[in-house]
Each structure stands twice: as structure tokens, then as C-alpha cells.
Design a protein around this motif. Structure first.
Motif, PDB file in Angstrom:
ATOM      1  N   ILE A  72       0.751  -1.014   0.108  1.00  8.56           N
ATOM      2  CA  ILE A  72       0.540  -0.327   0.763  1.00  8.56           C
ATOM      3  C   ILE A  72       0.760   1.404   0.000  1.00  8.56           C
ATOM      4  N   SER A  73       0.557   1.749  -0.545  1.00 11.20           N
ATOM      5  CA  SER A  73       1.746   3.682  -1.241  1.00 11.20           C
ATOM      6  C   SER A  73       0.628   4.567  -0.507  1.00 11.20           C
ATOM      7  N   GLY A  74      -0.467   4.029   0.431  1.00 13.43           N
ATOM      8  CA  GLY A  74      -1.149   5.439   1.099  1.00 13.43           C
ATOM      9  C   GLY A  74      -2.733   5.182   1.035  1.00 13.43           C
ATOM     10  N   THR A  75      -3.436   6.263   1.054  1.00  7.66           N
ATOM     11  CA  THR A  75      -4.737   6.362   1.528  1.00  7.66           C
ATOM     12  C   THR A  75      -4.961   7.268   0.075  1.00  7.66           C
ATOM     13  N   LEU A  76      -6.143   6.714  -0.238  1.00  2.00           N
ATOM     14  CA  LEU A  76      -7.013   7.328  -1.032  1.00  2.00           C
ATOM     15  C   LEU A  76      -6.357   8.987  -1.002  1.00  2.00           C
ATOM     16  N   GLU A  77      -6.819   9.562   0.001  1.00  2.00           N
ATOM     17  CA  GLU A  77      -6.714  11.299   0.347  1.00  2.00           C
ATOM     18  C   GLU A  77      -5.214  11.670  -0.630  1.00  2.00           C
ATOM     19  N   ASP A  78      -4.333  10.640   0.321  1.00  2.00           N
ATOM     20  CA  ASP A  78      -2.910  11.096  -0.685  1.00  2.00           C
ATOM     21  C   ASP A  78      -2.765  10.927  -1.896  1.00  2.00           C
ATOM     22  N   LEU A  79      -3.771   9.999  -2.495  1.00  2.00           N
ATOM     23  CA  LEU A  79      -3.066   9.602  -3.879  1.00  2.00           C
ATOM     24  C   LEU A  79      -4.065  11.134  -4.808  1.00  2.00           C
ATOM     25  N   VAL A  80      -5.293  11.555  -4.172  1.00  2.00           N
ATOM     26  CA  VAL A  80      -5.989  12.541  -4.444  1.00  2.00           C
ATOM     27  C   VAL A  80      -4.776  14.303  -5.063  1.00  2.00           C
ATOM     28  N   GLN A  81      -3.898  14.259  -3.051  1.00  2.00           N
ATOM     29  CA  GLN A  81      -3.133  15.344  -3.316  1.00  2.00           C
ATOM     30  C   GLN A  81      -1.632  15.284  -4.134  1.00  2.00           C
ATOM     31  N   ASN A  82      -1.651  14.141  -4.705  1.00  2.00           N
ATOM     32  CA  ASN A  82      -0.433  13.276  -6.425  1.00  2.00           C
ATOM     33  C   ASN A  82      -0.623  13.757  -7.119  1.00  2.00           C
ATOM     34  N   VAL A  83      -2.195  14.442  -7.778  1.00  2.00           N
ATOM     35  CA  VAL A  83      -3.459  14.269  -8.520  1.00  2.00           C
ATOM     36  C   VAL A  83      -3.244  15.860 -10.123  1.00  2.00           C
ATOM     37  N   ASP A  84      -3.634  15.892 -10.970  1.00  2.00           N
ATOM     38  CA  ASP A  84      -4.462  16.405 -11.249  1.00  2.00           C
ATOM     39  C   ASP A  84      -5.543  16.776 -11.881  1.00  2.00           C
ATOM     40  N   VAL A  85      -5.891  15.375 -11.818  1.00  2.00           N
ATOM     41  CA  VAL A  85      -7.212  14.801 -11.912  1.00  2.00           C
ATOM     42  C   VAL A  85      -7.544  13.707 -11.641  1.00  2.00           C
ATOM     43  N   LYS A 104     -12.393  19.172  -2.098  1.00  2.00           N
ATOM     44  CA  LYS A 104     -11.202  19.852  -0.984  1.00  2.00           C
ATOM     45  C   LYS A 104     -10.431  20.318  -1.312  1.00  2.00           C
ATOM     46  N   TYR A 105      -9.374  19.015  -2.317  1.00  2.00           N
ATOM     47  CA  TYR A 105      -8.344  19.334  -2.820  1.00  2.00           C
ATOM     48  C   TYR A 105      -7.975  20.274  -4.298  1.00  2.00           C
ATOM     49  N   ASP A 106      -9.063  20.631  -4.524  1.00  2.00           N
ATOM     50  CA  ASP A 106      -9.169  21.362  -5.475  1.00  2.00           C
ATOM     51  C   ASP A 106      -9.341  20.450  -6.909  1.00  2.00           C
ATOM     52  N   ILE A 107      -9.399  19.801  -7.101  1.00  2.00           N
ATOM     53  CA  ILE A 107      -8.646  18.819  -8.339  1.00  2.00           C
ATOM     54  C   ILE A 107      -9.967  18.493  -9.403  1.00  2.00           C
ATOM     55  N   LYS A 108      -9.190  18.031 -10.290  1.00  2.00           N
ATOM     56  CA  LYS A 108     -10.225  17.831 -11.693  1.00  2.00           C
ATOM     57  C   LYS A 108     -11.282  16.514 -10.967  1.00  2.00           C
ATOM     58  N   ALA A 109     -12.278  15.949 -11.520  1.00  2.00           N
ATOM     59  CA  ALA A 109     -12.556  14.270 -11.460  1.00  2.00           C
ATOM     60  C   ALA A 109     -13.663  13.869 -12.694  1.00  2.00           C
ATOM     61  N   ILE A 110     -13.950  12.854 -13.488  1.00  2.00           N
ATOM     62  CA  ILE A 110     -13.963  12.382 -14.125  1.00  2.00           C
ATOM     63  C   ILE A 110     -14.760  11.466 -13.453  1.00  2.00           C
ATOM     64  N   PHE A 111     -16.092  11.244 -14.068  1.00  2.00           N
ATOM     65  CA  PHE A 111     -17.226  10.488 -13.297  1.00  2.00           C
ATOM     66  C   PHE A 111     -17.990   9.619 -14.418  1.00  2.00           C
ATOM     67  N   GLN A 112     -18.314   7.856 -14.097  1.00  2.00           N
ATOM     68  CA  GLN A 112     -18.699   7.080 -15.043  1.00  2.00           C
ATOM     69  C   GLN A 112     -19.942   6.833 -15.039  1.00  2.00           C
ATOM     70  N   GLY A 113     -20.705   6.121 -15.939  1.00  2.00           N
ATOM     71  CA  GLY A 113     -22.574   6.725 -16.120  1.00  2.00           C
ATOM     72  C   GLY A 113     -23.005   6.082 -14.953  1.00  2.00           C
ATOM     73  N   GLY A 114     -22.638   5.669 -14.305  1.00  2.00           N
ATOM     74  CA  GLY A 114     -23.591   4.853 -12.835  1.00  2.00           C
ATOM     75  C   GLY A 114     -23.571   5.950 -12.092  1.00  2.00           C
ATOM     76  N   GLU A 115     -22.990   7.350 -11.903  1.00  2.00           N
ATOM     77  CA  GLU A 115     -23.304   7.890 -10.617  1.00  2.00           C
ATOM     78  C   GLU A 115     -24.269   8.842 -11.827  1.00  2.00           C
ATOM     79  N   LYS A 116     -25.092  10.250 -10.370  1.00  2.00           N
ATOM     80  CA  LYS A 116     -26.071  10.785 -11.325  1.00  2.00           C
ATOM     81  C   LYS A 116     -25.652  11.722 -11.726  1.00  2.00           C
ATOM     82  N   ASP A 117     -26.665  12.603 -12.654  1.00  2.00           N
ATOM     83  CA  ASP A 117     -25.810  13.814 -13.261  1.00  2.00           C
ATOM     84  C   ASP A 117     -25.157  14.588 -12.840  1.00  2.00           C
ATOM     85  N   SER A 118     -25.760  15.202 -11.896  1.00  2.00           N
ATOM     86  CA  SER A 118     -25.683  15.973 -10.677  1.00  2.00           C
ATOM     87  C   SER A 118     -24.618  16.381 -10.278  1.00  2.00           C
ATOM     88  N   VAL A 119     -24.130  14.849 -10.631  1.00  2.00           N
ATOM     89  CA  VAL A 119     -22.818  14.770  -9.673  1.00  2.00           C
ATOM     90  C   VAL A 119     -21.193  15.365 -10.241  1.00  2.00           C
TER      91      VAL A 119
END
Ligand SMILES: NC(=O)c1ccc[n+]([C@@H]2O[C@H](COP(=O)([O-])OP(=O)(O)OC[C@H]3O[C@@H](n4cnc5c(N)ncnc54)[C@H](O)[C@@H]3O)[C@@H](O)[C@H]2O)c1
Length: 343
Positions: A72-85, A104-119
Motif C-alpha cells: 500500500i502506497s498510502g490512502t485515497l486522500e494521499d493519492l488525490v493530493q498528488n494528481v491533476d485529475v 477539498k483539494y480542488d482537483i478535477k474529476a471524471i465520473f462514470q455512467g452509474g453516477e447521477k448527472d448532478s455529480v
């Protein structure tokens, strides 16, 4: 220019393929993948020698991962701080919760079809509305069926204009690895109109769309029949030429041996494609018929792989890596090796 750093949350059916897709893009770098448990896919990652760094999204259950010997290299929160998207391919509905972390970390994110459109701020398709995704913080990808369908409808629409479409979706009921109970000897009709037709109208509001979906007890690919009403005249030959020129549509025929969904799955395996994946949809030459001025045809949608290219396009759009949709989609295609069959 520095490579865009990408993370993947949820290392399941879609997440594994997204991770592979990102690692093939010459102008992106995969920072790591995150999941909650030592699933079979995570165990396979370990057995393959950890080509990708793994982060835990459930630090309180770290013990289960340790027991399975997952580094394990860390937590999801660690990963999020180390990416652009982040590409979020977690189980449907979890992405909306993870969004708080992305905010919280002001990064971009791309969601998949199973999420609600409002995401998301933008409901995205690489070919149909690339420009809308430019610089957006949160994008949502269309579902597998809608992604394949829009490729074909957008292709005809850009050439001759499409007034309306009516579709029938013969939908695979589960993925090949699924164990949840499903249909075994029955087809199941969904309430009409299908969400795929409604989703098409969200992305292409100038096209009227409606349709019916039928769940079918198979696992390798959906088949969609499309009846399209063009604004200018189309013929069988011109439809074949237009669909055949689209980089992410493969023209096939019954005479060649492509009898249906299973033939395409087998062909992908014969090509040696990982997991029997195919990024392209296929359109049957033999299926194209005219009904008055309307054209009708059938496409095959490999549900587990079809959304991967459009996810790469989404990274390009939200990070403004390319301003132009053809430039962006062409780069995605080049890095994924799409179009090799034309040589
Ligand atoms: N399977 C398909 O054919 C398909 C096609 C297109 C789009 N989608 C969409 O893609 C998304 C993912 O679907 P899938 O089929 O890959 O599901 P999946 O169940 O195979 O994978 C989801 C993964 O997310 C993990 N997960 C759950 N909670 C998590 C959390 N809090 N943090 C990190 N990981 C977590 C799960 O352990 C699992 O490994 C869904 O929105 C789905 O609608 C699926």
C-alpha cells in the motif's frame, strides 16, 4: 510540457481498464489506483508485480489488504493530493461521496455512467461535445451503450444532420465476471423511453430520440438497432462510408464470420487484446437498410472497454491539453492503438 498526472478510484471492471488506458497515453502519467478491499482485481495487480501503485480508500480496513500481501502506497486522500485529475470508477453512487475529497483539494474529476448527472458540471462525450468539457472541473461520462450510440449518431449528424432516432437496445444483463443473480432464460423489457435515448438528447439536444431496452441473458456486448431520420438524403452506401470513416467504428459483415456479439468478443481475444477488450463499436454492413428516407442499422457495443477512449478524451478536455476535438480524439486513438486494423 509536463505530463498530466491521473489517479483512478475504484479498480473494478472499468477502473482497471482506465488505469491501462492512462498508462498508454504518452502525455499522461498514472499516479496510482485506489480501492477498498483485496478484490480479485487487486490481488491480480499484486500477482502482476504491482505495475501501478495502490492506495487504500478504506484505511480502517487496511488489515485485510495487509493479510492479502497487497503493498500500500498510502490512502485515497494521499493519492488525490498528488494528481491533476481523478477518474472515479467506483461502484455507482460512491463517486458523489468521493467528490467531497476532490473538492477539498480542488482537483478535477471524471465520473462514470452509474453516477447521477448532478455529480458533474458537464455530461461529456469526446466526439459530440468535447468543447463543453474544456476546463470544466467535474465531468460525467455517458454509459457504455450511450457512448457507442452517440459515436454512430454524431457521425451521421455531422455529415447530413439527424432529425430524430429511435433505438432498440439488446442489453447484456451482466459482465462476464459477475455472480449476482440475473436472468437465465428470459428477456426483460424496461420502461420506455430508455435512459440512453434521453441521455443522447442531453448531449445532442437538436436530435429527438426515443427507444426501448431489453435485458438479455448474455455477458459479451450490447447490440443496438438504430433508425435515424436524416435531414439530407442518405443511402445504404453513403451510410456505410460515413460509419466506416469514423475512427472508433469498425465495419464488419456476416460473410466475414461476424455473426453477432460473441464473434466480436472472440475476435478481440484472437487479436490478443487484454481481457478480450475492444475499444471500437462495430457496425454490420449487412444490417444497413432503408425505411423510406430513414436509415436503419445495428451496432455492437463492447460494454467493458467502450468508454475508455472517451474517458481519455475527457482528461484532455478538462485539462485543456487540446482545444480541438479532432486533435484530442486522434491523440487518444493513437496512444490506444485504435485504427490499426485499417492498415
Ligand atoms: N461494467 C460496465 O460494463 C460499465 C460500463 C460503463 C460504465 N460503467 C460504470 O462504471 C462505474 C464502475 O462500474 P464497474 O462495472 O467498474 O464496477 P465494479 O464493481 O466492477 O468496480 C467498482 C470498484 O469500486 C470499488 N469501490 C467501492 N467503493 C469504493 C471507494 N469508496 N473508493 C474506492 N473504490 C471503491 C469496488 O471495490 C470495486 O472494485 C459505474 O458507474 C458503472 O455504471 C460500467
Amino acid at each position: 510540457m509536463a505530463k498530466v498526472r491521473v489517479g483512478v478510484a475504484g479498480y473494478g471492471v472499468i477502473g482497471q481498464r482506465l488505469a491501462d488506458g492512462v498508462s498508454l497515453q504518452g502525455d499522461m502519467e498514472l499516479a496510482g489506483v485506489a480501492d477498498v478491499a483485496p478484490t480479485l482485481s487487486v490481488r491480480a495487480l499484486r500477482e502482476k508485480g504491482m505495475p501501478y501503485k495502490f492506495y487504500t480508500a478504506a484505511p480502517d480496513k487496511r488489515e485485510d489488504l495487509d493479510k492479502a500481501g497487497i503493498p500500500i502506497s498510502g490512502t485515497l486522500e494521499d493519492l488525490v493530493q498528488n494528481v491533476d485529475v481523478m477518474l472515479d470508477a467506483t461502484s455507482a453512487g460512491i463517486g458523489a461521496k468521493n467528490k467531497e475529497l476532490y473538492k477539498k483539494y480542488d482537483i478535477k474529476a471524471i465520473f462514470q455512467g452509474g453516477e447521477k448527472d448532478s455529480v458533474a458540471d458537464v455530461f461529456f462525450h469526446g466526439y459530440a461535445n468535447y468543447e463543453k468539457g474544456l476546463g470544466a472541473q467535474f465531468l460525467k461520462l455517458t454509459s457504455c451503450n450511450t457512448t457507442g450510440l452517440i459515436r454512430a449518431v454524431d457521425c451521421l449528424d455531422r455529415a447530413v444532420g439527424v432529425e430524430k432516432v429511435a433505438i432498440t437496445i439488446i442489453r447484456r444483463v451482466a459482465d462476464p465476471g459477475d455472480y449476482h443473480r440475473g436472468l437465465t432464460n428470459a428477456l426483460q423489457v424496461e420502461h420506455a423511453p430508455s435512459h440512453q435515448a434521453l441521455d443522447l438528447m442531453t448531449i445532442m439536444p437538436h436530435v429527438q430520440a426515443t427507444g426501448i431496452l431489453i435485458h438479455t441473458p448474455v455477458t459479451h456486448g450490447h447490440i443496438i438497432t438504430v433508425v435515424a431520420t436524416p435531414k439530407k438524403t442518405l443511402s445504404i452506401e453513403s451510410t456505410m462510408d460515413l460509419l466506416g470513416a469514423h475512427p472508433r467504428i469498425r465495419m464488419v459483415s456476416l460473410d466475414e464470420g461476424f455473426l453477432g456479439n460473441a464473434s466480436l468478443f472472440r475476435y478481440a481475444r484472437d487479436l490478443g487484446n487484454p481481457r478480450g477488450d475492444m475499444y471500437e463499436i462495430a457496425a454490420w454492413r449487412d444490417s444497413i437498410v432503408m425505411s423510406g428516407n430513414d436509415v436503419m442499422f445495428a451496432i455492437n457495443v463492447p460494454q467493458e472497454a467502450v468508454v475508455i477512449p472517451e474517458n481519455m478524451d475527457a482528461i484532455r478536455a478538462c485539462m485543456r491539453m487540446q482545444e480541438d476535438r479532432i486533435e484530442a480524439t486522434s491523440l487518444t486513438n493513437k496512444y490506444l492503438g485504435i485504427g490499426k486494423w485499417r492498415n
